[in-house]
Design a protein around this motif. Structure first.
Motif, PDB file in Angstrom:
ATOM      1  N   UNK A   1      -0.922   2.563  -8.834  1.00  6.51           N
ATOM      2  CA  UNK A   1       0.526   2.419  -8.718  1.00  6.51           C
ATOM      3  C   UNK A   1       1.268   2.024  -9.998  1.00  6.51           C
ATOM      4  N   UNK A   2       0.934   0.888 -10.630  1.00  5.54           N
ATOM      5  CA  UNK A   2       1.819   0.499 -11.734  1.00  5.54           C
ATOM      6  C   UNK A   2       1.590   1.313 -13.004  1.00  5.54           C
TER       7      UNK A   2
ATOM      8  N   UNK B   1       0.333   4.894 -13.292  1.00  3.26           N
ATOM      9  CA  UNK B   1       0.098   6.336 -13.366  1.00  3.26           C
ATOM     10  C   UNK B   1       1.114   7.073 -14.215  1.00  3.26           C
ATOM     11  N   UNK B   2       2.377   6.611 -14.190  1.00  6.23           N
ATOM     12  CA  UNK B   2       3.375   7.324 -14.993  1.00  6.23           C
ATOM     13  C   UNK B   2       3.096   7.170 -16.476  1.00  6.23           C
ATOM     14  N   UNK B   3       2.740   5.942 -16.852  1.00  8.64           N
ATOM     15  CA  UNK B   3       2.410   5.708 -18.251  1.00  8.64           C
ATOM     16  C   UNK B   3       1.207   6.544 -18.652  1.00  8.64           C
TER      17      UNK B   3
ATOM     18  N   UNK C   1       0.220   9.257 -17.538  1.00  6.40           N
ATOM     19  CA  UNK C   1       0.552  10.669 -17.567  1.00  6.40           C
ATOM     20  C   UNK C   1       1.208  11.090 -18.894  1.00  6.40           C
TER      21      UNK C   1
ATOM     22  N   UNK D   1       4.897   9.471  -4.870  1.00  6.95           N
ATOM     23  CA  UNK D   1       6.072   8.624  -4.667  1.00  6.95           C
ATOM     24  C   UNK D   1       6.554   8.700  -3.229  1.00  6.95           C
TER      25      UNK D   1
ATOM     26  N   UNK E   1       0.791  -4.184 -20.656  1.00  3.79           N
ATOM     27  CA  UNK E   1       0.845  -3.608 -19.314  1.00  3.79           C
ATOM     28  C   UNK E   1      -0.478  -3.814 -18.577  1.00  3.79           C
TER      29      UNK E   1
ATOM     30  N   UNK F   1      -1.168  -7.487 -17.800  1.00  5.12           N
ATOM     31  CA  UNK F   1      -0.412  -8.033 -16.680  1.00  5.12           C
ATOM     32  C   UNK F   1      -0.984  -7.537 -15.347  1.00  5.12           C
ATOM     33  N   UNK F   2      -1.359  -6.247 -15.293  1.00  2.19           N
ATOM     34  CA  UNK F   2      -1.710  -5.704 -13.990  1.00  2.19           C
ATOM     35  C   UNK F   2      -3.192  -5.580 -13.713  1.00  2.19           C
TER      36      UNK F   2
ATOM     37  N   UNK G   1       0.696  -7.068  -4.855  1.00  2.00           N
ATOM     38  CA  UNK G   1       1.128  -5.737  -5.272  1.00  2.00           C
ATOM     39  C   UNK G   1       1.488  -4.824  -4.121  1.00  2.00           C
TER      40      UNK G   1
ATOM     41  N   UNK H   1       6.745  -2.890  -3.147  1.00  2.00           N
ATOM     42  CA  UNK H   1       8.013  -3.594  -2.923  1.00  2.00           C
ATOM     43  C   UNK H   1       8.899  -2.779  -2.003  1.00  2.00           C
TER      44      UNK H   1
END
Lengths: 442, 341
Positions: free
Chosen positions: B52-53, B55-57, B59, B103, B323, B326-327, B338, B341
């Motif tokens: 989750x936190x 995958x965009x990064x 990518x 998403x 990043x 933190x995660x 986690x 939200x």
């Protein structure tokens, strides 16, 4: 559909889709950061709820924006391989920098979204600021590339190829900076007014509540400030176009003949075959005055160029009128809003104002899409202005119609779902329990 | 060292990182499709929480590779885009469907049936991208990308639809799945879940060994040059033997349930395989004609792009470190936090 038209349609559709999400990726983080800052300085939990709601919206929209942006970076090659082959080295710099800006945005957005309970408060706010800034930078870098396609600089042409390339000179081309400023302000305008409109509609529907009121406050401040500066930025951009791309200016304005002290045509419909723009309100000397700030400046008309090199003058002129019209209406609306709130107190009590805000809410996005139509269609038939024709850049791969239809279908479905999700997660009413404590997750 | 080599090195590095991070995310999507048994929902939840936190990064590394490719090696980018247009389009379709389905699945909380439906789209498209990415890599290694005057001489299917690229596609899918299963064993404390992913890791690791072997055999017919490259230069052999050692360590560690060691060794194994491929492919970007030398931008352009990369990296790496710190650092202690939200 012939291959060339299919490729243009696919590119145009991908851009038109991406731009909506990209814009929100630039401006929603700013609003969410402002909301969080208000929460940290006032302790009002409504602001916290708002920050979280907007952050949630940003997650959904940023993900779709990241995906549609990836699609575009591949499509440059898939659809326009010969453009990339020749120009890739010249325009690679802003794209590379954009890659890093985008990286930064994704990283800090991850920290912002999932780090509410993991990082100290100040650092969380700082992450929001970084997300806003890097989103802004991404938008600037990408627009610089478009600027280069309009006013190519930073190279010599020897043997039909780009040589003596200077990437930074190419990046800082004459059209780039004015276009980038215009684009960034357009993002804030579009998202600001759209958000304000949505919350006005909700306020009218569910009666007075603090959640919608503070949302309208922040969104109107962002959108209103941006649209008022946009006038100045638009003027700068138009003057650049007048000097560097006189034929583009001529097609924006439907100006067919070269003349001294040219009038400004408001509205009207160009007839390219008859070489005349009919039914327009003409303001004498207006165009010369706007473009060169002197009433008798010489304005070059489309007659300077063979008609086969004209863009679709009618479309460009209409889109330009739509963009300017929407922008002017929003500016007027922003001024009235400021005056009303100064004279008559909180805007959220004024039903008529809220109704008007709902009415004008889509205009920012309409202006944005119309503005990009102006830039992109106004550049045709060139992919690199006066150097390479769009037709010569298209891929030799057959059946682009198929990929065009597939992508259109996929984007259509995505668009519908995103709107539905946003309505469910971002603008749903605030329930009492969500406001009880600052630690509550939305 | 020549600037073209440096840029190619940066691209290979980005490709390695992409495979180690985003590859594992895609692999997780593949396992999502295969979730089964009594702990099915728990498996899905673990997969979702793990990616989750980040995958965009993760990518974005792919975007970086593409962007650097057209900035530095535009003619090769143009030729690959034409000759391999079909698999590249399918990679893209996978990217779009995977990202959005992920998403949507997260946000359709409450409606189990819709969630399951998006889960299917998510996992099928997650398998599509690695498969076609591997196919593209196989195709540019196998002497079929010939583009003259913008026309692909091998058409649009024959460039990639033959045994070698397809087997490379299967290999990359199985490697990503293997990598992901190894990572997931470390993401949970539940021994039963760990066992689920341990057996998946062993299974997919075995498949990837088979696929690697098949690649080597098939290369004799379709991609003789890359095979010669793989078995020729001594430094390539060195990288390959390191990869083999890493694979051995990873298997042994999985067998004896030392998951952290397995995770590190598996990552090393996959990274080394890609580096080995890069070394064997050198100096070609797309065989048989396009090399990093004959398709590179002028060296002043390359150097300026490399300077930009250095500045970008100076911001990027500390941020990435932050990043993951933190995660991922205290992952297990804070899993409860986690939930979406």
């Amino acid at each position: 559909m012939d291959n060339f038209l299919a490729a243009r349609s696919q590119m145009g559709m991908s851009l038109a889709f991406h731009i909506v999400f990209a814009v929100i990726g630039v401006s929603l983080p700013l609003m969410m950061t402002i909301a969080e800052w208000r929460w940290r300085s006032t302790g009002d939990p409504t602001y916290l709820l708002l920050a979280k709601r907007w952050a949630k919206g940003t997650t959904i929209l940023f993900a779709v924006g990241a995906i549609s942006g990836t699609v575009l970076s591949f499509e440059l090659g898939l659809l326009w391989p010969r453009f990339m082959q020749y120009a890739g080295a010249v325009i690679g710099m802003p794209f590379s920098l954009e890659g890093f800006a985008f990286f930064t945005e994704a990283i800090f957005l991850g920290i912002y979204l999932y780090g509410w309970n993991r990082v100290p408060g100040w650092f969380h706010l700082f992450s929001g600021i970084i997300v806003s800034l890097s989103g802004l930078l991404s938008a600037i870098f990408v627009t610089l590339v478009n600027g280069w396609m309009n006013t190519p600089t930073g190279f010599d042409i020897l043997d039909g190829k780009f040589q003596n390339i200077h990437p930074f000179a190419a990046m800082l081309n004459p059209a780039g900076i004015p276009e980038a400023v215009h684009m960034v302000l357009a993002s804030y305008t579009a998202a600001g007014f759209a958000t304000a409109g949505i919350h006005s509609w909700l306020l009218l529907r569910r009666g007075r509540n603090r959640f919608d009121e503070v949302a309208i406050g922040i969104a109107l401040c962002v959108g209103g400030a941006a649209v008022l500066i946009q006038g100045v930025s638009g003027d700068a951009l138009a003057r650049m176009v007048a000097v560097k791309q006189p034929m583009k200016l001529a097609s924006l304005e439907g100006q067919f003949k070269t003349e001294v002290g040219a009038p400004l045509s408001i509205g009207g419909l160009p007839f390219p075959d008859e070489r005349v723009t009919k039914y327009a309100i003409k303001i004498p000397h207006g165009l010369s005055l706007l473009a060169f700030h002197t009433p008798n400046a010489l304005i070059k008309g489309l007659d300077q160029e063979p008609s086969k090199d004209w863009p679709n003058v009618r479309m460009v002129h209409i889109c330009f009128q739509i963009m300017v019209g929407c922008g002017s209406l929003l500016s007027l609306f922003a001024l009235i809003a400021a005056w009303l709130s100064w004279k008559r107190g909180p805007l959220s009590k004024q039903k008529l104002f809220l109704k008007a805000a709902v009415l004008v809410s889509p205009l920012g996005f309409v202006a944005l899409e119309a503005g990009w139509m102006v830039t992109e269609l106004g550049r045709q038939p060139w992919i690199v202005y006066h150097l390479m024709r769009t037709r010569d850049a298209v891929t030799t791969m057959p059946n682009i119609t198929i990929t065009f239809l597939v992508m259109t279908f996929v984007y259509l479905v995505l668009g519908i779902i995103v709107v539905w999700l946003l309505s469910k997660h971002v603008i749903a009413p605030a329930e009492k329990k969500q406001l009880d404590g600052p630690g509550v997750l939305v | 060292m020549n600037p073209a080599m440096i840029l190619a090195g940066i691209m290979l590095g980005a490709l390695v990182i992409y495979s180690l991070l985003a590859g594992a995310d895609y692999g997780a999507g593949f396992w999502d499709l295969m979730c089964s048994g009594p702990r099915r929902e728990k498996q899905r939840q673990l997969i979702a929480q793990a990616i989750e936190p980040v995958w965009e990064t993760n990518h974005v590394w792919l975007i970086l590779v593409v962007v650097l490719m057209f900035a530095g090696f535009a003619p090769a980018f143009g030729a690959i885009s034409i000759a391999l247009g079909v698999p590249v389009f399918l990679i893209l379709l996978g990217v779009v469907l995977r990202g959005s389905a992920y998403v949507f699945r997260t946000y359709f909380a409450g409606s189990i049936r819709t969630q399951l439906y998006w889960g299917k789209v998510f996992s099928i498209s997650s398998s599509m991208t690695p498969l076609f990415l591997g196919i593209v890599i196989g195709a540019i290694s196998s002497d079929t990308v010939v583009v003259r005057d913008g026309i692909s001489e091998n058409g649009f299917l024959r460039t990639w639809f033959h045994p070698f690229p397809v087997i490379v596609g299967v290999l990359s899918l199985s490697l990503f799945a293997y990598l992901s299963a190894c990572y997931l064993t470390v993401e949970t404390d539940d021994p039963a879940l760990q066992d689920d992913f341990r057996s998946r890791a062993l299974f997919s690791g075995f498949i990837s060994l088979m696929a690697a072997f098949a690649t080597y055999v098939v290369a004799g017919d379709n991609a003789r040059e890359i095979r010669d490259g793989l078995s020729g230069a001594p430094y390539v052999l060195l990288v390959e033997s390191c990869a083999a050692i890493a694979a051995f360590v990873a298997f042994q560690a999985l067998w004896s349930r030392r998951y952290l060691r397995a995770r590190i060794a598996a990552a090393a194994q996959v990274g080394l395989i890609i580096i080995g491929w890069g070394a064997a492919q050198y100096p070609y970007l797309a065989r048989p004609g396009l090399t990093i030398f004959n398709s590179s931008a002028p060296s002043n352009v390359l150097i300026e792009i490399e300077i930009a990369c250095a500045f970008g990296g100076a911001i990027l790496f500390p941020s990435l470190f932050l990043l993951y710190r933190i995660f991922k650092a205290h992952r297990k202690a804070v899993l409860a936090d986690t939930t979406p939200v």
